[in-house]
Design a protein around this motif. Structure first.
Motif, PDB file in Angstrom:
ATOM      1  N   HIS A 286       0.803  -1.220   0.000  1.00 57.90           N
ATOM      2  CA  HIS A 286       0.000   0.000   0.000  1.00 57.90           C
ATOM      3  C   HIS A 286       0.837   1.272   0.000  1.00 57.90           C
ATOM      4  O   HIS A 286       0.294   2.382  -0.015  1.00 57.90           O
ATOM      5  N   ASN A 287       2.156   1.140   0.034  1.00 58.19           N
ATOM      6  CA  ASN A 287       3.026   2.322   0.063  1.00 58.19           C
ATOM      7  C   ASN A 287       3.601   2.666  -1.303  1.00 58.19           C
ATOM      8  O   ASN A 287       4.421   3.567  -1.421  1.00 58.19           O
ATOM      9  N   SER A 288       3.178   1.947  -2.318  1.00 57.16           N
ATOM     10  CA  SER A 288       3.710   2.191  -3.651  1.00 57.16           C
ATOM     11  C   SER A 288       3.309   3.575  -4.160  1.00 57.16           C
ATOM     12  O   SER A 288       2.193   4.044  -3.918  1.00 57.16           O
ATOM     13  N   ARG A 289       4.246   4.220  -4.875  1.00 55.94           N
ATOM     14  CA  ARG A 289       3.965   5.539  -5.448  1.00 55.94           C
ATOM     15  C   ARG A 289       2.966   5.464  -6.596  1.00 55.94           C
ATOM     16  O   ARG A 289       2.249   6.398  -6.880  1.00 55.94           O
ATOM     17  N   HIS A 290       2.946   4.331  -7.264  1.00 57.54           N
ATOM     18  CA  HIS A 290       2.078   4.159  -8.439  1.00 57.54           C
ATOM     19  C   HIS A 290       0.918   3.244  -8.067  1.00 57.54           C
ATOM     20  O   HIS A 290       1.054   2.343  -7.253  1.00 57.54           O
ATOM     21  N   HIS A 291      -0.228   3.511  -8.698  1.00 59.27           N
ATOM     22  CA  HIS A 291      -1.353   2.595  -8.548  1.00 59.27           C
ATOM     23  C   HIS A 291      -1.135   1.435  -9.506  1.00 59.27           C
ATOM     24  O   HIS A 291      -1.155   1.601 -10.723  1.00 59.27           O
ATOM     25  N   MET A 292      -0.875   0.250  -8.945  1.00 55.10           N
ATOM     26  CA  MET A 292      -0.526  -0.893  -9.784  1.00 55.10           C
ATOM     27  C   MET A 292      -1.335  -2.116  -9.391  1.00 55.10           C
ATOM     28  O   MET A 292      -1.794  -2.235  -8.253  1.00 55.10           O
ATOM     29  N   GLU A 293      -1.451  -3.018 -10.357  1.00 54.91           N
ATOM     30  CA  GLU A 293      -2.054  -4.318 -10.081  1.00 54.91           C
ATOM     31  C   GLU A 293      -1.152  -5.081  -9.104  1.00 54.91           C
ATOM     32  O   GLU A 293       0.037  -4.811  -8.992  1.00 54.91           O
ATOM     33  N   PHE A 294      -1.749  -6.008  -8.389  1.00 52.11           N
ATOM     34  CA  PHE A 294      -1.052  -6.891  -7.446  1.00 52.11           C
ATOM     35  C   PHE A 294      -0.609  -6.187  -6.160  1.00 52.11           C
ATOM     36  O   PHE A 294       0.073  -6.793  -5.339  1.00 52.11           O
ATOM     37  N   THR A 295      -0.966  -4.920  -5.980  1.00 52.33           N
ATOM     38  CA  THR A 295      -0.491  -4.219  -4.782  1.00 52.33           C
ATOM     39  C   THR A 295      -1.608  -3.893  -3.789  1.00 52.33           C
ATOM     40  O   THR A 295      -1.326  -3.640  -2.616  1.00 52.33           O
ATOM     41  N   ASN A 296      -2.849  -3.877  -4.223  1.00 47.28           N
ATOM     42  CA  ASN A 296      -3.940  -3.402  -3.364  1.00 47.28           C
ATOM     43  C   ASN A 296      -4.376  -4.411  -2.313  1.00 47.28           C
ATOM     44  O   ASN A 296      -5.056  -4.054  -1.354  1.00 47.28           O
ATOM     45  N   HIS A 297      -4.034  -5.671  -2.499  1.00 46.66           N
ATOM     46  CA  HIS A 297      -4.476  -6.701  -1.557  1.00 46.66           C
ATOM     47  C   HIS A 297      -3.549  -7.902  -1.649  1.00 46.66           C
ATOM     48  O   HIS A 297      -2.803  -8.051  -2.631  1.00 46.66           O
ATOM     49  N   GLU A 298      -3.568  -8.742  -0.642  1.00 45.21           N
ATOM     50  CA  GLU A 298      -2.897 -10.031  -0.755  1.00 45.21           C
ATOM     51  C   GLU A 298      -3.692 -10.890  -1.734  1.00 45.21           C
ATOM     52  O   GLU A 298      -4.899 -10.703  -1.918  1.00 45.21           O
ATOM     53  N   GLY A 299      -3.002 -11.846  -2.342  1.00 49.14           N
ATOM     54  CA  GLY A 299      -3.689 -12.653  -3.348  1.00 49.14           C
ATOM     55  C   GLY A 299      -3.227 -14.093  -3.343  1.00 49.14           C
ATOM     56  O   GLY A 299      -2.166 -14.441  -2.803  1.00 49.14           O
ATOM     57  N   ALA A 300      -4.053 -14.939  -3.938  1.00 51.59           N
ATOM     58  CA  ALA A 300      -3.752 -16.367  -4.083  1.00 51.59           C
ATOM     59  C   ALA A 300      -4.066 -16.784  -5.511  1.00 51.59           C
ATOM     60  O   ALA A 300      -5.149 -16.484  -6.030  1.00 51.59           O
ATOM     61  N   LEU A 301      -3.123 -17.474  -6.141  1.00 54.42           N
ATOM     62  CA  LEU A 301      -3.278 -17.931  -7.520  1.00 54.42           C
ATOM     63  C   LEU A 301      -2.854 -19.385  -7.621  1.00 54.42           C
ATOM     64  O   LEU A 301      -1.851 -19.785  -7.014  1.00 54.42           O
ATOM     65  N   ASP A 302      -3.600 -20.147  -8.394  1.00 55.48           N
ATOM     66  CA  ASP A 302      -3.174 -21.514  -8.662  1.00 55.48           C
ATOM     67  C   ASP A 302      -1.865 -21.497  -9.449  1.00 55.48           C
ATOM     68  O   ASP A 302      -1.562 -20.538 -10.168  1.00 55.48           O
ATOM     69  N   GLU A 303      -1.085 -22.562  -9.305  1.00 53.65           N
ATOM     70  CA  GLU A 303       0.097 -22.695 -10.131  1.00 53.65           C
ATOM     71  C   GLU A 303      -0.304 -22.589 -11.606  1.00 53.65           C
ATOM     72  O   GLU A 303      -1.378 -23.052 -11.999  1.00 53.65           O
ATOM     73  N   PHE A 304       0.561 -21.999 -12.405  1.00 56.22           N
ATOM     74  CA  PHE A 304       0.255 -21.845 -13.832  1.00 56.22           C
ATOM     75  C   PHE A 304       1.497 -22.153 -14.654  1.00 56.22           C
ATOM     76  O   PHE A 304       2.627 -21.991 -14.194  1.00 56.22           O
ATOM     77  N   GLU A 305       1.270 -22.611 -15.872  1.00 52.45           N
ATOM     78  CA  GLU A 305       2.368 -22.918 -16.786  1.00 52.45           C
ATOM     79  C   GLU A 305       2.850 -21.641 -17.466  1.00 52.45           C
ATOM     80  O   GLU A 305       2.059 -20.780 -17.839  1.00 52.45           O
ATOM     81  N   TYR A 306       4.163 -21.524 -17.619  1.00 56.91           N
ATOM     82  CA  TYR A 306       4.714 -20.363 -18.326  1.00 56.91           C
ATOM     83  C   TYR A 306       5.997 -20.727 -19.080  1.00 56.91           C
ATOM     84  O   TYR A 306       6.679 -19.851 -19.607  1.00 56.91           O
TER      85      TYR A 306
ATOM     86  N   PRO B 175       2.307 -16.316 -19.038  1.00 53.64           N
ATOM     87  CA  PRO B 175       1.445 -17.438 -18.667  1.00 53.64           C
ATOM     88  C   PRO B 175       0.968 -18.155 -19.926  1.00 53.64           C
ATOM     89  O   PRO B 175       0.633 -17.502 -20.926  1.00 53.64           O
ATOM     90  N   HIS B 176       0.956 -19.475 -19.872  1.00 57.57           N
ATOM     91  CA  HIS B 176       0.589 -20.261 -21.060  1.00 57.57           C
ATOM     92  C   HIS B 176      -0.843 -19.966 -21.507  1.00 57.57           C
ATOM     93  O   HIS B 176      -1.147 -19.987 -22.698  1.00 57.57           O
ATOM     94  N   TYR B 177      -1.718 -19.679 -20.535  1.00 61.06           N
ATOM     95  CA  TYR B 177      -3.115 -19.351 -20.839  1.00 61.06           C
ATOM     96  C   TYR B 177      -3.411 -17.956 -20.284  1.00 61.06           C
ATOM     97  O   TYR B 177      -3.924 -17.809 -19.171  1.00 61.06           O
ATOM     98  N   PRO B 178      -3.093 -16.914 -21.035  1.00 59.25           N
ATOM     99  CA  PRO B 178      -3.246 -15.547 -20.523  1.00 59.25           C
ATOM    100  C   PRO B 178      -4.662 -15.220 -20.054  1.00 59.25           C
ATOM    101  O   PRO B 178      -4.845 -14.560 -19.028  1.00 59.25           O
ATOM    102  N   LYS B 179      -5.666 -15.680 -20.803  1.00 61.04           N
ATOM    103  CA  LYS B 179      -7.052 -15.358 -20.447  1.00 61.04           C
ATOM    104  C   LYS B 179      -7.420 -15.954 -19.097  1.00 61.04           C
ATOM    105  O   LYS B 179      -8.040 -15.283 -18.258  1.00 61.04           O
ATOM    106  N   LYS B 180      -7.045 -17.208 -18.860  1.00 60.14           N
ATOM    107  CA  LYS B 180      -7.334 -17.856 -17.578  1.00 60.14           C
ATOM    108  C   LYS B 180      -6.561 -17.178 -16.452  1.00 60.14           C
ATOM    109  O   LYS B 180      -7.082 -16.979 -15.353  1.00 60.14           O
ATOM    110  N   PHE B 181      -5.314 -16.811 -16.725  1.00 60.94           N
ATOM    111  CA  PHE B 181      -4.514 -16.146 -15.694  1.00 60.94           C
ATOM    112  C   PHE B 181      -5.184 -14.843 -15.255  1.00 60.94           C
ATOM    113  O   PHE B 181      -5.294 -14.561 -14.064  1.00 60.94           O
ATOM    114  N   VAL B 182      -5.632 -14.043 -16.215  1.00 59.01           N
ATOM    115  CA  VAL B 182      -6.283 -12.772 -15.879  1.00 59.01           C
ATOM    116  C   VAL B 182      -7.573 -13.024 -15.109  1.00 59.01           C
ATOM    117  O   VAL B 182      -7.876 -12.328 -14.130  1.00 59.01           O
TER     118      VAL B 182
END
Length: 445
Positions: free
Chosen positions: A165-185, A199-206
C-alpha cells in the motif's frame, strides 16, 4: 595577392566537397527501421529490454503478468498485432513476476547491474508477516519511468503474493494479498521484438487474478481462543481433523474439476475463523455453493467420481442439500439462493422425520481466498458478518450441544414439504448406493 574571386571560388568548392561527403555518409550509414526508431525512443521499451537481458543472464524467469498487457494480447486485432511496438512502448508501469525461489538470484545477480545503470530500486516486504518476506520490487529510471516486480511465494500447489500500500504508483497486485493456482509459463513469446515469459493461458490467468483476493485467518485470535480453551490433542480429535481435511481436499478436487466454486460454511467456517483449525467436536464438514453454479448433472458427476451419497434434501428450486458419506464423517453441501425481495441470500434445511423446512438467511456476500492447513479454499470476504449471522454475538464461545433446527442465530421455520413431493425432496441412500424406501406418515406435533 590572391584575388577576391579566387577566394570565393575556392570556398565554394570546399562547401560542395563538404556537402558531397555528408551526403555520402548519410546514405551509406545503416538506417533504423521506423519500428526500431520508435523502440529506441521509448524509455519503457529500453527499460524492459535491459531488465529481461539481465534476468536471462542470471537464469531468473521474469514472467510478464501485467493484466493490462495480457488482456491486450487476448483481445488485439490483426492490425494491432502488426503495429509498431504495440505493447511495450506505452507510458505504463509494467508488471513482471518472479518466484520466491529466484529472489536471491535476482537480488544479487540482476539488481546490482540495474542499480549501476542508474535505476533506483526499492524492495518492499510483507506488511502483515513479522519475518522479512519480500513481496514487491520497484525499479525507477532517471525519467521516473517505473517497472514493477511482484514475488510469488509457493504454497503447496498455489502461489501467495503480498500487498504493497506504500507504492507511489497505482498498480495491479499491490492493493491486496492474493492467491493464484500454479500456472504454466515455460515458453517464451516474442512481443515487440523481446522474448518474454508469459502465462501459457493468458485469459485464464487474468480471470484467476481478478478473483485472487486473499484474507488470512487471524493467528492472534486463534492464540487467544486456545489460551481460553486449550486445543484438544486427543487421538479422536486428531483423527477427525485428518479426516476432515481429507474430505475438504477430495471435494475441492471434484468441484474444481467441474468448475463449481464453493466456500467453507457453518461449523467448518467457524473453525477457520475462530481458531484457524477444524473444530474437533463437530461431526461433519460443511461447504456452501450458490445454486446458480449447480449446473446440469452435478449430483450424477459427484456420484460417478466415487462419492457416496448419504442423502439428498430439497430440490433445485428450493432448499437443496447434498450429504455425502466420506467414510468416518459426513460432508454437507448447502446450496444458497438469492431472495430478490430482501436482497439477502439463504440456504435451507429439511427435517426428514417430519418434512419440516427451515431457512437460514445471510446478508449478501462475496468470496475471497484463504487457506486451511495449506489447502487453498474460499471463505466469505466479510467472514465475521457471516459468522455473526449464523452464530450470533457469542460466536467466540464454544457450544458443543448444537441443534441445527434451534441453535443457529438465523434459523426460521419455512413451512413443510407437501405430501406429494416428499419422495422427491427427501431421499436417503445406503452405503451400497441403493436408495432406501421410506414409509411416509406425518408426525402429529
Amino acid at each position: 595577392m590572391v584575388s577576391r574571386s579566387t577566394v570565393t571560388c575556392t570556398f565554394g568548392i570546399l562547401v560542395i566537397i563538404f556537402i558531397i561527403i555528408q551526403t555520402y555518409l548519410f546514405y551509406s550509414a545503416p538506417k533504423l527501421h521506423p519500428i526500431q526508431k520508435i523502440r529506441k525512443q521509448s524509455s519503457a521499451f529500453n527499460m524492459i529490454k535491459e531488465f529481461v537481458l539481465h534476468c536471462d543472464k542470471a537464469d531468473v524467469h521474469c514472467i510478464l503478468v501485467d493484466p493490462y498487457i495480457l488482456r491486450k494480447l487476448v483481445e488485439e486485432t490483426f492490425e494491432e498485432a502488426h503495429s509498431p511496438c504495440r505493447l511495450l512502448c506505452k507510458n505504463h508501469v509494467y508488471t513482471f513476476a518472479i518466484r520466491s525461489v529466484d529472489f536471491d538470484d535476482l537480488k544479487f545477480g540482476v539488481l546490482p547491474k540495474l542499480r549501476s545503470s542508474g535505476y533506483d530500486i526499492d524492495v518492499t516486504y510483507s506488511e502483515r508477516i513479522a519475518s522479512e518476506i519480500p513481496t514487491h520490487i520497484h525499479l525507477r529510471a532517471h525519467d521516473n519511468h517505473a517497472l514493477h516486480i511482484v514475488i510469488f511465494h509457493q504454497r503447496y500447489q498455489w502461489y501467495w503474493y503480498g500487498s504493497d500500500h506504500n507504492s507511489r504508483h497505482h498498480m495491479e497486485f499491490t492493493n491486496h494479498e492474493g492467491a493464484l493456482d500454479e500456472f504454466e509459463y515455460n515458453f517464451k513469446a516474442p512481443i515487440d521484438g523481446i522474448e518474454l515469459y508469459l502465462p501459457h493461458y493468458p485469459k485464464k490467468f487474468v480471470y484467476d487474478y481478478e478473483q485472487s483476493v486473499y484474507i488470512p485467518c487471524n493467528i492472534s485470535r486463534a492464540n487467544t481462543f486456545f489460551q481460553l480453551h486449550p486445543k484438544d490433542t486427543s487421538k479422536n480429535a486428531t483423527e477427525f481433523k485428518e479426516n476432515a481435511l481429507k474430505a475438504i481436499n477430495l471435494i475441492k478436487a471434484r468441484l474444481d474439476k467441474f468448475g463449481v466454486p464453493f466456500w467453507l460454511s457453518s461449523g467448518t467456517l467457524l473453525g477457520w475463523f475462530r481458531q484457524c483449525d477444524i473444530i474437533p467436536y463437530t461431526v461433519d464438514v460443511d461447504i456452501g455453493v450458490f445454486i446458480k453454479d449447480h449446473g446440469d448433472g452435478l449430483l450424477e458427476k459427484l456420484k460417478a467420481s466415487s462419492l457416496g451419497l448419504d442423502h439428498k434434501f430439497g430440490k433445485i428450486s428450493d432448499s437443496l442439500q447434498y450429504t455425502f458419506d466420506m467414510g468416518k464423517l459426513k460432508l454437507d453441501i448447502f446450496f444458497f439462493y438469492e431472495d430478490k425481495l430482501t436482497g439477502k441470500v439463504w440456504n435451507g434445511g429439511t427435517d426428514y422425520n417430519s418434512g419440516e423446512k427451515f431457512k437460514y438467511s445471510f446478508d449478501k456476500f462475496t468470496l475471497c481466498w484463504s487457506e486451511l492447513e495449506g489447502i487453498k479454499i474460499r471463505v466469505p470476504c466479510d467472514t465475521e458478518l457471516y459468522i455473526k449471522a449464523n452464530y450470533g454475538p457469542n460466536w467466540f464461545t464454544p457450544v458443543k450441544n448444537w441443534d441445527w433446527k434451534t441453535s443457529p442465530f438465523n434459523v426460521k421455520p419455512n413451512g413443510e414439504w407437501p405430501d406429494d413431493e416428499l419422495n422427491e425432496v427427501i431421499q436417503l441412500w445406503d452405503k451400497n448406493g441403493k436408495r432406501l424406501d421410506l414409509d411416509w406418515e406425518r408426525q402429529e406435533l
